[in-house]
Design a protein around this motif. Structure first.
Motif, short mmCIF file in Angstrom:
data_model
loop_
_atom_site.label_atom_id
_atom_site.label_comp_id
_atom_site.label_asym_id
_atom_site.label_seq_id
_atom_site.Cartn_x
_atom_site.Cartn_y
_atom_site.Cartn_z
N VAL A 158 -1.76 -1.40 -5.41
CA VAL A 158 -1.13 -2.62 -5.95
C VAL A 158 -0.85 -3.61 -4.82
O VAL A 158 -1.14 -4.81 -4.95
CB VAL A 158 0.17 -2.27 -6.72
N VAL A 159 -0.32 -3.14 -3.71
CA VAL A 159 -0.02 -4.03 -2.58
C VAL A 159 -1.30 -4.62 -2.00
O VAL A 159 -1.38 -5.83 -1.75
CB VAL A 159 0.80 -3.29 -1.50
N ASP A 160 -2.33 -3.79 -1.80
CA ASP A 160 -3.61 -4.28 -1.29
C ASP A 160 -4.22 -5.33 -2.23
O ASP A 160 -4.73 -6.36 -1.77
CB ASP A 160 -4.61 -3.14 -1.09
N THR A 161 -4.14 -5.09 -3.51
CA THR A 161 -4.67 -6.04 -4.50
C THR A 161 -3.94 -7.37 -4.41
O THR A 161 -4.56 -8.43 -4.44
CB THR A 161 -4.56 -5.47 -5.93
N GLU A 162 -2.63 -7.32 -4.27
CA GLU A 162 -1.84 -8.56 -4.17
C GLU A 162 -2.20 -9.32 -2.89
O GLU A 162 -2.38 -10.54 -2.93
CB GLU A 162 -0.35 -8.23 -4.19
N PHE A 163 -2.31 -8.63 -1.76
CA PHE A 163 -2.70 -9.30 -0.52
C PHE A 163 -4.10 -9.89 -0.64
O PHE A 163 -4.35 -11.02 -0.20
CB PHE A 163 -2.64 -8.34 0.68
N ASN A 164 -5.03 -9.15 -1.22
CA ASN A 164 -6.39 -9.65 -1.38
C ASN A 164 -6.43 -10.88 -2.29
O ASN A 164 -7.16 -11.83 -2.03
CB ASN A 164 -7.32 -8.57 -1.94
N TYR A 165 -5.63 -10.87 -3.34
CA TYR A 165 -5.56 -12.01 -4.25
C TYR A 165 -5.06 -13.25 -3.51
O TYR A 165 -5.62 -14.33 -3.62
CB TYR A 165 -4.62 -11.68 -5.42
N ARG A 166 -4.01 -13.07 -2.73
CA ARG A 166 -3.46 -14.21 -1.99
C ARG A 166 -4.40 -14.67 -0.88
O ARG A 166 -4.53 -15.86 -0.63
CB ARG A 166 -2.09 -13.86 -1.42
#
Length: 65
Positions: free
Chosen positions: A27-35
């Motif tokens: 979840v954290v990696d996905t959020e960073f990648n999205y940003r």
């Protein structure tokens, strides 16, 4: 990272299973990648300088084009 933040994180991660960690990390990696996908390069002069440094075409302290 501040010592307080590290202490809080360490305390919160204690007892976490590998499966829980994997889910949190995803979840954290996905959020960073999205940003990060929203980030654009906006300084071609600085990019050219850094590429020159990376490929040993210039020294780090060299400010000229």
């Amino acid at each position: 990272m501040e010592k307080e933040k590290v202490a809080v994180i360490a305390e919160q991660l204690t007892g976490l299973t590998s499966s829980e960690w994997t889910r949190i990390k995803q979840v954290v990696d996905t959020e960073f990648n999205y940003r990060a996908a929203k980030v654009t390069l906006d300084d071609p002069k600085e990019l050219k300088r850094r590429l020159g440094v990376e490929f040993n075409l210039r020294r780090f302290a060299d400010k000229s084009d």
